[in-house]
Design a protein around this motif. Structure first.
Motif, PDB file in Angstrom:
ATOM      1  N   LYS A  28      -4.331   2.094  -4.245  1.00 40.64           N
ATOM      2  CA  LYS A  28      -3.281   1.706  -3.302  1.00 40.64           C
ATOM      3  C   LYS A  28      -3.074   2.730  -2.192  1.00 40.64           C
ATOM      4  CE  LYS A  28       0.417  -0.125  -5.464  1.00 40.64           C
ATOM      5  NZ  LYS A  28       0.829  -1.447  -5.658  1.00 40.64           N
ATOM      6  N   THR A  29      -3.605   3.955  -2.381  1.00 39.54           N
ATOM      7  CA  THR A  29      -3.411   4.996  -1.365  1.00 39.54           C
ATOM      8  C   THR A  29      -4.313   4.724  -0.165  1.00 39.54           C
ATOM      9  OG1 THR A  29      -2.733   6.670  -2.939  1.00 39.54           O
ATOM     10  CG2 THR A  29      -3.691   7.479  -0.900  1.00 39.54           C
TER      11      THR A  29
ATOM     12  N   ALA B   4       0.832  -1.197   0.000  1.00 36.47           N
ATOM     13  CA  ALA B   4       0.000   0.000   0.000  1.00 36.47           C
ATOM     14  C   ALA B   4       0.872   1.256   0.000  1.00 36.47           C
ATOM     15  CB  ALA B   4      -0.887  -0.023   1.230  1.00 36.47           C
ATOM     16  N   GLN B   5       0.257   2.410  -0.261  1.00 36.38           N
ATOM     17  CA  GLN B   5       1.039   3.644  -0.335  1.00 36.38           C
ATOM     18  C   GLN B   5       0.401   4.807   0.407  1.00 36.38           C
ATOM     19  OE1 GLN B   5       1.074   3.933  -4.623  1.00 36.38           O
ATOM     20  NE2 GLN B   5      -0.356   5.649  -4.620  1.00 36.38           N
TER      21      GLN B   5
ATOM     22  N   GLU C  91       4.770   2.561   0.964  1.00 38.91           N
ATOM     23  CA  GLU C  91       5.530   3.362   0.013  1.00 38.91           C
ATOM     24  C   GLU C  91       5.009   4.802   0.075  1.00 38.91           C
ATOM     25  OE1 GLU C  91       6.194   3.532  -4.734  1.00 38.91           O
ATOM     26  OE2 GLU C  91       5.237   1.724  -3.940  1.00 38.91           O
ATOM     27  N   VAL C  92       5.917   5.794  -0.066  1.00 38.38           N
ATOM     28  CA  VAL C  92       5.458   7.190  -0.076  1.00 38.38           C
ATOM     29  C   VAL C  92       5.488   7.703  -1.518  1.00 38.38           C
ATOM     30  CG1 VAL C  92       5.899   9.535   0.763  1.00 38.38           C
ATOM     31  CG2 VAL C  92       6.344   7.576   2.257  1.00 38.38           C
ATOM     32  N   VAL C  93       4.351   8.196  -1.990  1.00 37.95           N
ATOM     33  CA  VAL C  93       4.289   8.810  -3.317  1.00 37.95           C
ATOM     34  C   VAL C  93       4.234  10.322  -3.088  1.00 37.95           C
ATOM     35  CG1 VAL C  93       2.862   9.093  -5.382  1.00 37.95           C
ATOM     36  CG2 VAL C  93       3.111   6.848  -4.320  1.00 37.95           C
TER      37      VAL C  93
ATOM     38  N   GLN D  86      10.707  13.971   6.156  1.00 44.06           N
ATOM     39  CA  GLN D  86      11.533  12.901   6.750  1.00 44.06           C
ATOM     40  C   GLN D  86      10.733  12.098   7.774  1.00 44.06           C
ATOM     41  OE1 GLN D  86      15.271  14.245   8.469  1.00 44.06           O
ATOM     42  NE2 GLN D  86      15.587  15.605   6.736  1.00 44.06           N
ATOM     43  N   GLN D  87       9.951  12.814   8.606  1.00 44.85           N
ATOM     44  CA  GLN D  87       9.139  12.111   9.621  1.00 44.85           C
ATOM     45  C   GLN D  87       8.141  11.169   8.944  1.00 44.85           C
ATOM     46  OE1 GLN D  87       8.114  15.944  11.415  1.00 44.85           O
ATOM     47  NE2 GLN D  87       8.460  15.029  13.427  1.00 44.85           N
ATOM     48  N   VAL D  88       7.496  11.677   7.880  1.00 45.44           N
ATOM     49  CA  VAL D  88       6.507  10.854   7.164  1.00 45.44           C
ATOM     50  C   VAL D  88       7.188   9.636   6.552  1.00 45.44           C
ATOM     51  CG1 VAL D  88       4.987  10.815   5.142  1.00 45.44           C
ATOM     52  CG2 VAL D  88       4.925  12.767   6.715  1.00 45.44           C
ATOM     53  N   GLU D  89       8.346   9.861   5.922  1.00 48.63           N
ATOM     54  CA  GLU D  89       9.027   8.739   5.253  1.00 48.63           C
ATOM     55  C   GLU D  89       9.502   7.693   6.268  1.00 48.63           C
ATOM     56  OE1 GLU D  89      11.810  10.791   2.709  1.00 48.63           O
ATOM     57  OE2 GLU D  89      10.385  10.705   1.030  1.00 48.63           O
TER      58      GLU D  89
END
Ligand SMILES: [Zn+2]
Length: 664
Positions: free
Chosen positions: A79-80, A28-29, A56-58, A44-47
């Protein structure tokens, strides 16, 4: 059909790589929308939090109208499972369009507005929160005066509700609320008895929107100290709480909540210091916990029949793992003092002695090593792996002399495969206070809670551990107290893929996979593997094919609904344990073991004795010097007394009745 790699066949590695690359595309993303594509601390915190959950981060940056269309498309993507919009990007987005894109299959995709600062337009916050959040203000915090408080909103803060976490910020931005509009804080900075919300939720029509203020990167020294966890967690709390809520089973989660108490140096004999095993069993039955003995293999042939029978019949409450081999000081310390080859011999002899212990007693043992005194250097962990140990469990999970990884995820997980691809797991001593927040964070993250004590801990009574057992059971009602061996076979994370099957990230060589999903599923297991040793994979005892991709091993295993299967990765070492000499030939080791028994069974019986042991453990070398000096003085005194007596015998004695001179 993916190409399979088999230990007995050589397959072109590239083919395996291609096959495996196809397997990991079903995750999922998180759609992350910012004004600019730059690398902010918020991003950075989100990643970091997304990586923690295997998402995965889009990234969608809003430089022009075309970017806006792409961002809306990313939100709509099946997928989001979570949308994060930075406060900077709010003005460039059309709010109804975003909210409608984030409504899929009759449910709302959770939305977080992150990176809010004092310069964020209050009108935008009002609009996106339905009037609940009115603005953001800045406030300075005097060093050492503030902390984070976690709110009691069960669906989001779960086991963390009511926790207090360390604050590493000099200034905070906090949210202001309109009264009666439904905003509630999830995390607040508590300073001078006032709660300043930094992470909150507001309702927007029939949906919740989350809001998090910006913070500065904290300065948390990197080191092996396990109690860094609350500070590292606090810096990522809003993102981790939000993504845990949004991802659920789609993000990495553990197969259960596990806990264990280990008593070091214990063996199957009474008296053993202050431990009475029947009494301990009564406490375990009443307060629901499990005790593992970290058993010194040198004691393999000294068990008492009554305790053997107790341990054989109550394997639900008692288990055994290895604690060194001879336990003659720090036998797995630096290689200058004891070379790796000698340490490898000790690992081998320890295993052989435990195999003999099981033969003699029919009591099983778990191939889990608790190193005496402290964790060994990395080379010794590679030896444990070669001997097919399941894990090593110690107060620090960073081997002696190794560098602690700076990745925040390292601080948030008790187990690591960074060192020789062998599971090194940390545990906590209940002989010193354990911060309540540490336990709550571990329960929230699904980390196993492993505790240890020595026999002295039970000097006040055999019920000494009950309080901590109760705390853990209250924090997580379905905690499973198990042996370290069972816990090692559940050292993995799983997540549901797009196709309904399950991804598994494994830590240990043996995995017990339970299909608790209400359907037949295939587990796609992935394990870090350096392939330094020949590997064979077994499923339920039968050889099974695996795929190899770089430093990863993959196994694809169908499991029927409601059943379990066990995967074992075995390393070939050519060792025949039955041929290993297990005799006890060293007088030095025997003397150390007898002295240890004397310490546990006699010296520790009195308060003065226990104080001496405590002081000795703290200042071992100073005490050794003093004891050596004392022994030296005693030897001189004895020798001079002997000389004086000998001389006396040589000097003619006065006749009886003679008057002696005045005494001096
Ligand atoms: Zn010990």
């Amino acid at each position: 059909m993916p190409t399979l790699c088999h230990p007995t066949r050589t397959i072109v590695p590239v083919l395996c790589l291609l096959a495996v690359a196809g397997l990991s595309a079903l995750g999922a993303q998180v759609t992350y929308i910012d004004k600019l594509p730059g690398d902010s601390y918020t991003r950075q915190q989100v990643e970091t939090a997304a990586k923690f959950y295997g998402l995965e981060v889009v990234v969608a940056a809003l430089r022009d109208g075309k970017d806006r269309v792409a961002a809306i498309k990313a939100i709509r993507d099946e997928k989001t499972l979570a949308v994060i919009v930075t406060a900077n990007a709010l003005a460039a987005l059309d709010e109804p369009q975003v909210l409608s894109a984030a409504h899929k299959d009759g449910r709302h995709t959770p939305l977080l507005i992150a990176g809010i600062t004092g310069t964020t337009d209050p009108a935008l916050l009002m609009r996106w929160s339905g009037g609940a959040i009115t603005g953001c203000r800045e406030s300075a915090i005097s060093p050492g005066t503030g902390s984070y408080a976690i709110g009691n909103v069960t669906s989001i803060t779960r086991q963390l509700g009511g926790s207090v976490l360390p604050l590493n910020q000099r200034e905070v931005c906090y949210l202001t609320f309109a009264s009666g509009r439904g905003a509630q804080w999830l995390t607040a900075v508590t300073s001078a008895s006032v709660d300043l919300p930094v992470f909150a939720s507001g309702t927007r029509g029939d949906r919740e929107v989350f809001f998090a203020t910006a913070s500065d990167p904290p300065n948390i020294p990197v080191g092996p100290d396990p109690y860094r966890e609350p500070a590292v967690f606090a810096a990522l709390a809003p993102e981790i709480l939000f993504l845990r809520y949004a991802a659920g089973e789609r993000g990495w989660h553990s197969p259960g909540h596990y806990a264990n108490l280990t008593i070091d140096d214990a063996w199957l004999r009474e008296p053993f210091g202050h431990v009475n095993y029947e009494g301990l069993l009564r406490e375990m039955d009443r307060h629901n916990f499990h005790t593992t003995l970290a058993f010194v293999p040198w004691n393999f042939d000294r068990s008492q029949p009554a305790l053997v029978s107790l341990f054989r019949t109550r394997q639900d409450r008692f288990s055994i793992c290895l604690h060194g081999n001879n336990h003659d000081g720090q036998e797995f310390g630096s290689y200058e003092k004891r070379p790796l080859s000698e340490q490898a011999n000790d690992v081998e002899q320890g295993l052989a002695r435990m195999a003999r212990f099981t033969q003699l007693t029919q009591v099983p043992f778990d191939p889990v090593m608790v190193f005496p005194h402290s964790v060994a250097p990395e080379g010794t962990l590679a030896v444990l792996k070669r001997y097919n140990f399941a894990a090593t469990v110690n107060s620090e999970n960073v081997p002696l002399g190794a560098v602690t990884p700076s990745d925040p995820e390292f601080a948030l997980r008790p187990a690591t495969l960074v060192f020789s691809n062998f599971p090194s797991v940390r545990r906590y001593s209940d002989e010193a206070p354990i911060p309540a927040s540490q336990l709550a964070i571990d329960a929230f993250l699904g980390n196993p809670l492993l505790f240890y004590v020595h026999q002295n801990f039970f000097a006040p009574g055999i019920s000494a551990f009950d309080k901590l057992a109760d705390t853990v059971n209250q924090l997580q009602a379905d905690t499973q107290w198990r042996s370290l061996g069972v816990i090692a076979t559940h050292l993995y994370f799983e997540k549901v893929r797009d196709d309904g099957n399950i991804d598994v990230r494994a830590y240990s060589g043996t995995l017990h996979l339970d299909n608790s999903y209400k359907r037949d599923v295939t587990f796609f297991v992935e394990k870090e593997e350096d392939f330094a040793l020949p590997v064979t994979v077994f499923v339920d005892g039968q050889p099974y094919p695996y795929q190899r991709a770089g430093t990863r091993l993959h196994v694809e295993l169908p499991v029927r609904e409601g059943t379990s299967r066990e995967i074992t990765v075995k390393y070939e070492n050519g060792v025949n344990l039955a041929a290993v000499d297990i005799s006890k030939t060293s007088w030095r080791v025997a003397a150390i073991r007898w002295l240890s028994d004397f310490r546990d069974d006699v010296v520790s019986r009195t308060a003065l004795g226990r104080r001496f042991i405590q002081s000795y453990e703290k200042s071992r070398s100073a005490w050794n010097r003093s004891l050596a000096l004392f022994a030296g003085l005693l030897a001189i005194a004895v020798a001079s007394g002997y000389v004086r007596r000998s001389r006396k015998r040589l000097i003619p004695q006065p006749p009886p009745g003679a008057v002696s001179g005045p005494s001096t």
